[in-house]
Design a protein around this motif. Structure first.
Motif, PDB file in Angstrom:
ATOM      1  N   ARG A  49     -34.912  43.329 -78.034  1.00 26.01           N
ATOM      2  CA  ARG A  49     -35.652  44.411 -77.365  1.00 26.01           C
ATOM      3  C   ARG A  49     -36.663  43.854 -76.365  1.00 26.01           C
ATOM      4  O   ARG A  49     -36.827  44.402 -75.261  1.00 26.01           O
TER       5      ARG A  49
ATOM      6  N   PHE B  30     -34.922  42.881 -73.229  1.00 23.39           N
ATOM      7  CA  PHE B  30     -34.582  44.047 -72.408  1.00 23.39           C
ATOM      8  C   PHE B  30     -35.794  44.470 -71.570  1.00 23.39           C
ATOM      9  O   PHE B  30     -35.681  44.771 -70.374  1.00 23.39           O
ATOM     10  N   ASP B  31     -36.965  44.529 -72.205  1.00 19.97           N
ATOM     11  CA  ASP B  31     -38.182  44.920 -71.498  1.00 19.97           C
ATOM     12  C   ASP B  31     -38.507  43.914 -70.392  1.00 19.97           C
ATOM     13  O   ASP B  31     -38.917  44.299 -69.287  1.00 19.97           O
TER      14      ASP B  31
ATOM     15  N   GLN C  19     -36.391  42.041 -68.741  1.00 19.47           N
ATOM     16  CA  GLN C  19     -35.446  42.197 -67.639  1.00 19.47           C
ATOM     17  C   GLN C  19     -35.699  43.466 -66.834  1.00 19.47           C
ATOM     18  O   GLN C  19     -35.347  43.531 -65.653  1.00 19.47           O
ATOM     19  N   ASP C  20     -36.308  44.473 -67.448  1.00 18.62           N
ATOM     20  CA  ASP C  20     -36.706  45.647 -66.680  1.00 18.62           C
ATOM     21  C   ASP C  20     -37.787  45.279 -65.661  1.00 18.62           C
ATOM     22  O   ASP C  20     -37.842  45.836 -64.565  1.00 18.62           O
ATOM     23  N   ARG C  21     -38.624  44.317 -66.029  1.00 13.43           N
ATOM     24  CA  ARG C  21     -39.664  43.861 -65.103  1.00 13.43           C
ATOM     25  C   ARG C  21     -39.085  42.926 -64.035  1.00 13.43           C
ATOM     26  O   ARG C  21     -39.532  42.938 -62.887  1.00 13.43           O
ATOM     27  N   TYR C  22     -38.132  42.088 -64.457  1.00 13.59           N
ATOM     28  CA  TYR C  22     -37.555  41.078 -63.558  1.00 13.59           C
ATOM     29  C   TYR C  22     -36.035  41.237 -63.551  1.00 13.59           C
ATOM     30  O   TYR C  22     -35.307  40.485 -64.205  1.00 13.59           O
ATOM     31  N   PRO C  23     -35.545  42.214 -62.823  1.00 14.47           N
ATOM     32  CA  PRO C  23     -34.111  42.540 -62.886  1.00 14.47           C
ATOM     33  C   PRO C  23     -33.194  41.447 -62.346  1.00 14.47           C
ATOM     34  O   PRO C  23     -31.995  41.487 -62.611  1.00 14.47           O
ATOM     35  N   GLU C  24     -33.738  40.467 -61.627  1.00 16.27           N
ATOM     36  CA  GLU C  24     -32.897  39.401 -61.087  1.00 16.27           C
ATOM     37  C   GLU C  24     -32.760  38.216 -62.044  1.00 16.27           C
ATOM     38  O   GLU C  24     -32.042  37.260 -61.750  1.00 16.27           O
TER      39      GLU C  24
ATOM     40  N   TYR D   7     -44.130  35.651 -71.250  1.00 13.62           N
ATOM     41  CA  TYR D   7     -43.917  37.018 -71.728  1.00 13.62           C
ATOM     42  C   TYR D   7     -43.662  37.025 -73.239  1.00 13.62           C
ATOM     43  O   TYR D   7     -44.286  37.806 -73.983  1.00 13.62           O
TER      44      TYR D   7
END
Length: 307
Positions: free
Chosen positions: A113, A116-117, A119-124, A291
């Motif tokens: 989880r 996932f959070d 990658q929402d901040r850093y989609p690349e 993070y």
């Protein structure tokens, strides 16, 4: 060929074949023909002057020379990547893949989880999450970060202490209804234990009270090497087990588990992050390290260590 033919392209092909043990898998990964991957490796072997891979009809494995060369190649490729990231700057380097290894139950219940959070901040930024309770060679497996419970001995890795994970005894109401609630440490010896076989010393329990420390045998008919299997066994009323709060916090909240002998404590388990030193300053790796270090200490029951 001479040493000038040792190119980064050939080296990368060799490293990925060594990691995946398959020419065809690497060809698909790179979007090139298998013959091209094979040629890269062959030309690298000619330039190095030693056989690096042993090929059969079914499998590709490293030779002794290849194992030594692979470790050096990984370090070289990582340094090249790090140099590029530093030259471009942090903002433009927040892209690419980070490989993470994590204790299995913790990874499934919580780290998944958190990633996932992230990658929402850093989609690349891509994350390759490997779940295992075994101690692995991070460099050989191509892992950047490992999150581990328990004492660590690998002094070649950069260690980041995250915190302590206290444990307590728990059981399901159905088990306690059938077998009774232990009122003392001595009573535990008449109960079914759910034991983790991959933890050293799990055949005994050491409990500390206000004025005593007791160590007793701990056995039962169900044993497992996976935290999620122990969690299921507890919820099914199969026995008593020492557990981490993060493993069963939802079961406690729902009343599906109860804490036993709350006046006694079990030894806490250290929670650490191992980082491959050559990867620590790559921008995307550093972002994930920071993070996870901030978020993991917020998990149920984790006590933050001073940093």
């Amino acid at each position: 060929m001479d040493k000038s033919d040792v190119t980064l392209e050939r080296m990368l092909s060799f490293v990925r074949v060594a990691e995946r043990c398959s020419l065809s898998a690497v060809a698909r990964e790179f979007g090139i023909g298998q013959s091209t991957v094979s040629r890269h490796v062959r030309e690298l072997e000619e330039a190095v002057g030693a056989p690096l891979l042993a090929r059969t009809t079914r499998r590709v494995t490293l030779t002794d020379e290849g194992r030594r060369y692979y470790i050096n190649c990984v370090q070289i490729l990582r340094l090249v990547e790090q140099a590029g990231d530093e030259a471009r700057g942090t903002s433009s380097a927040a892209a690419g893949m980070v490989r993470v290894s994590c204790t299995a139950a913790l990874g499934i219940l919580h780290i998944n989880r958190l990633i996932f959070d992230f990658q929402d901040r850093y989609p690349e930024i891509g994350v390759d999450l490997s779940l295992t309770d075994e101690r692995i060679d991070l460099v050989r497996e191509g892992v950047d970060i490992a999150i581990r419970l328990g004492p660590l001995t690998d002094s070649s890795m950069k260690l980041k202490t995250l915190g302590q994970s206290p444990r307590f005894l728990a059981a399901a109401p159905s088990y306690l209804s059938a077998r009774g609630r232990p009122a003392s440490v001595q009573d535990l010896q008449a109960h079914e234990g759910i034991r983790m076989t991959n933890i050293a010393g799990s055949d005994s329990l050491t409990l500390r009270g206000s004025d005593e420390v007791r160590t007793i045998p701990f056995e039962g008919r169900f044993q497992t090497d996976h935290g999620l299997a122990a969690r299921l066994a507890l919820a099914a009323g199969r026995g008593i087990a020492p557990v981490h709060h993060w493993l069963v916090d939802d079961l406690l909240a729902d009343g599906r588990l109860e804490i036993l002998l709350p006046d006694y404590s079990l030894p806490s388990v250290p929670l650490n992050m191992l980082i491959v030193p050559e990867r620590a300053n790559i921008a995307r790796v550093r972002l994930l390290i920071d993070y996870l270090a901030d978020e993991i200490v917020r998990l149920p029951g984790i006590s933050k260590s001073e940093r």
